[in-house]
Scaffold this active site. Structure first.
Site, PDB file in Angstrom:
ATOM      1  N   ARG A 230      75.092  44.383  11.554  1.00 52.30           N
ATOM      2  CA  ARG A 230      75.149  44.907  10.184  1.00 52.30           C
ATOM      3  C   ARG A 230      75.870  43.871   9.324  1.00 52.30           C
ATOM      4  NH1 ARG A 230      79.086  49.420   9.868  1.00 52.30           N
ATOM      5  NH2 ARG A 230      80.323  47.689   9.123  1.00 52.30           N
ATOM      6  N   HIS A 234      79.720  49.129   6.010  1.00 50.04           N
ATOM      7  CA  HIS A 234      78.980  50.395   6.162  1.00 50.04           C
ATOM      8  C   HIS A 234      78.328  50.786   4.828  1.00 50.04           C
ATOM      9  CE1 HIS A 234      77.964  54.375   7.650  1.00 50.04           C
ATOM     10  NE2 HIS A 234      78.434  54.846   6.517  1.00 50.04           N
ATOM     11  N   TYR A 242      87.584  44.448   9.528  1.00 45.09           N
ATOM     12  CA  TYR A 242      87.785  44.679  10.965  1.00 45.09           C
ATOM     13  C   TYR A 242      86.889  43.804  11.838  1.00 45.09           C
ATOM     14  CZ  TYR A 242      83.889  47.503   9.425  1.00 45.09           C
ATOM     15  OH  TYR A 242      82.723  47.908   8.827  1.00 45.09           O
TER      16      TYR A 242
HETATM   17  C1  LIG Z   1      77.311  64.187  13.199  1.00 45.77           C
HETATM   18  C2  LIG Z   1      77.872  63.212  12.210  1.00 45.77           C
HETATM   19  N1  LIG Z   1      79.139  62.759  12.387  1.00 45.77           N
HETATM   20  C3  LIG Z   1      79.674  61.890  11.505  1.00 45.77           C
HETATM   21  C4  LIG Z   1      78.963  61.461  10.413  1.00 45.77           C
HETATM   22  C5  LIG Z   1      79.568  60.472   9.415  1.00 45.77           C
HETATM   23  N2  LIG Z   1      78.967  59.160   9.575  1.00 45.77           N
HETATM   24  C6  LIG Z   1      77.976  58.739   8.775  1.00 45.77           C
HETATM   25  S1  LIG Z   1      77.412  57.220   9.171  1.00 45.77           S
HETATM   26  C7  LIG Z   1      78.528  57.080  10.441  1.00 45.77           C
HETATM   27  C8  LIG Z   1      78.535  55.860  11.311  1.00 45.77           C
HETATM   28  C9  LIG Z   1      77.218  55.676  11.971  1.00 45.77           C
HETATM   29  O1  LIG Z   1      77.220  54.595  12.851  1.00 45.77           O
HETATM   30  P1  LIG Z   1      75.932  54.220  13.672  1.00 45.77           P
HETATM   31  O2  LIG Z   1      75.334  55.423  14.282  1.00 45.77           O
HETATM   32  O3  LIG Z   1      76.294  53.115  14.592  1.00 45.77           O
HETATM   33  O4  LIG Z   1      74.918  53.733  12.547  1.00 45.77           O
HETATM   34  P2  LIG Z   1      75.087  52.540  11.477  1.00 45.77           P
HETATM   35  O5  LIG Z   1      75.859  53.093  10.316  1.00 45.77           O
HETATM   36  O6  LIG Z   1      75.785  51.418  12.156  1.00 45.77           O
HETATM   37  O7  LIG Z   1      73.708  52.181  11.078  1.00 45.77           O
HETATM   38  C10 LIG Z   1      79.309  58.238  10.538  1.00 45.77           C
HETATM   39  C11 LIG Z   1      80.368  58.443  11.554  1.00 45.77           C
HETATM   40  C12 LIG Z   1      77.651  61.978  10.248  1.00 45.77           C
HETATM   41  N3  LIG Z   1      76.868  61.611   9.227  1.00 45.77           N
HETATM   42  N4  LIG Z   1      77.138  62.839  11.171  1.00 45.77           N
END
Ligand SMILES: Cc1ncc(C[n+]2csc(CCOP(=O)(O)OP(=O)(O)O)c2C)c(N)n1
Length: 321
Positions: A230, A234, A242
């Site tokens: 990425r 975020h 980090y």
């Molecule tokens: C069940 C749930 N828990 C927490 C969140 C909050 N949240 C949104 S994006 C994210 C991180 C996602 O990381 P990843 O699955 O690795 O996807 P990336 O953002 O790296 O594409 C979190 C914790 C959520 N949307 N749904």
């Protein structure tokens, strides 16, 4: 594929400018560096197949036939957007026209939903594969396991692409799992799991095609992990402090667009020709979105429930009445 890689990148860059100008309503989630996963896998699907994108799969929706105007009007939450301004970001789809199943924010949820799409298609005697994407972090959710449990024993035509971009917010994948390859999670379900290079669009296409065709042939669900990075935080609020020094630069050298240009043997003339086409499409989309009206607040609750007379609370415009 090259056109879509460039279009996805250009829309992302332009959306960040609009965000700095306070024009983007709600979240903005960059897919820079990850475009090859969306585009290679979307090219591997048949038109009749179903696909549920996640926030970083703009390339998938574009390949499936949604327009740059759809993307920009969603970012600006305009009345002309696919959700008519009801939802920001990219939570939209069109099952009938493009086979894109609109996703929701709850991570992991689209795995059981797409297992359901595959099961539904089978019950109707339709030859359709269902594909969805999931982040490295989201493979820790219960829904990921529950969906794949059902899909495996039912041998559903489901392909789950794990988009391993190394971080979930600020949490590195090593704090989510002890596995070197998240595709090894497939062993828990007794299904095939493979890992590939997510920054090589042709490898993504080849591996996705194999998984899709195996699932279509009755081989049951398939996990395809694609490693990538990425390249932005975020969301714009996140400066990636980090991330260890040098890692972003190391991945920049593996940029999927530059690598594909090398494979194609593209020189400046070819790059500029596609760049000009892309710039015109992005300009049109931004102009259309900026000139579009905001939605009328009175419509906000329409289409939320099948029966529009169901209103879960008294909205502000009815309170004085
Ligand atoms: C069940 C749930 N828990 C927490 C969140 C909050 N949240 C949104 S994006 C994210 C991180 C996602 O990381 P990843 O699955 O690795 O996807 P990336 O953002 O790296 O594409 C979190 C914790 C959520 N949307 N749904």
């Amino acid at each position: 594929m090259y056109y879509f890689l460039r279009l996805t990148r250009a829309l992302d860059e332009r959306a960040h400018v609009l965000q700095q100008q306070n024009k983007v309503v709600g979240g903005l989630f960059s897919n820079q560096g990850q475009e090859a996963i969306s585009i290679g896998s979307a090219f591997a699907l048949e038109k009749r197949d179903y696909v549920a994108p996640m926030i970083r799969n703009i390339g998938t929706v574009l390949v499936r036939g949604h327009s740059a105007r759809d993307i920009m009007t969603q970012y600006l939450a305009k009345a002309t957007s696919p959700t008519r301004g009801r939802d920001n970001s990219q939570h939209f789809g069109d099952v009938e026209r493009t086979g894109v199943v609109a996703y929701i924010s709850m991570l992991g949820t689209m795995v059981p939903v797409m297992a359901g799409m595959a099961l539904g298609a089978r019950l109707k005697g339709e030859d359709r594969v269902a594909l969805t994407y999931i982040g490295d972090g989201a493979t820790s959710t219960g829904d990921f396991y529950e969906g794949l449990c059902l899909a495996s024993v039912q041998k559903l035509a489901l392909v789950v692409i794990i988009e391993n971009n190394q971080y979930a917010y600020s949490t590195p994948t090593s704090k989510q799992s002890l596995l070197e390859n998240l595709s090894d999670k497939a062993k828990a379900f007794g299904i095939p799991g493979i890992t590939g290079d997510g920054n090589d669009v042709l490898e993504v296409y080849r591996l996705a095609k194999r998984c899709i065709e195996d699932a279509r042939a009755g081989g049951g669900p398939q996990i395809l992990e694609l490693k990538t990075f990425r390249m932005r935080g975020h969301a714009p609020h996140d400066n990636q402090a980090y991330v260890p020094k040098g890692l972003i630069e190391a991945w920049r050298k593996k940029d999927p667009i530059g690598r594909f240009e090398a494979v194609l043997g593209f020189g400046e003339a070819e790059k500029a020709e596609v760049g000009a086409r892309v710039a015109a499409v992005v300009e049109d989309a931004v102009k259309f979105a900026e000139e579009s009206p905001l939605p009328d607040g009175k419509e906000a609750l329409q289409g939320v429930f099948e029966d529009d007379s169901i209103v879960p609370f008294t909205p502000w415009w009815r309170r004085d009445a």
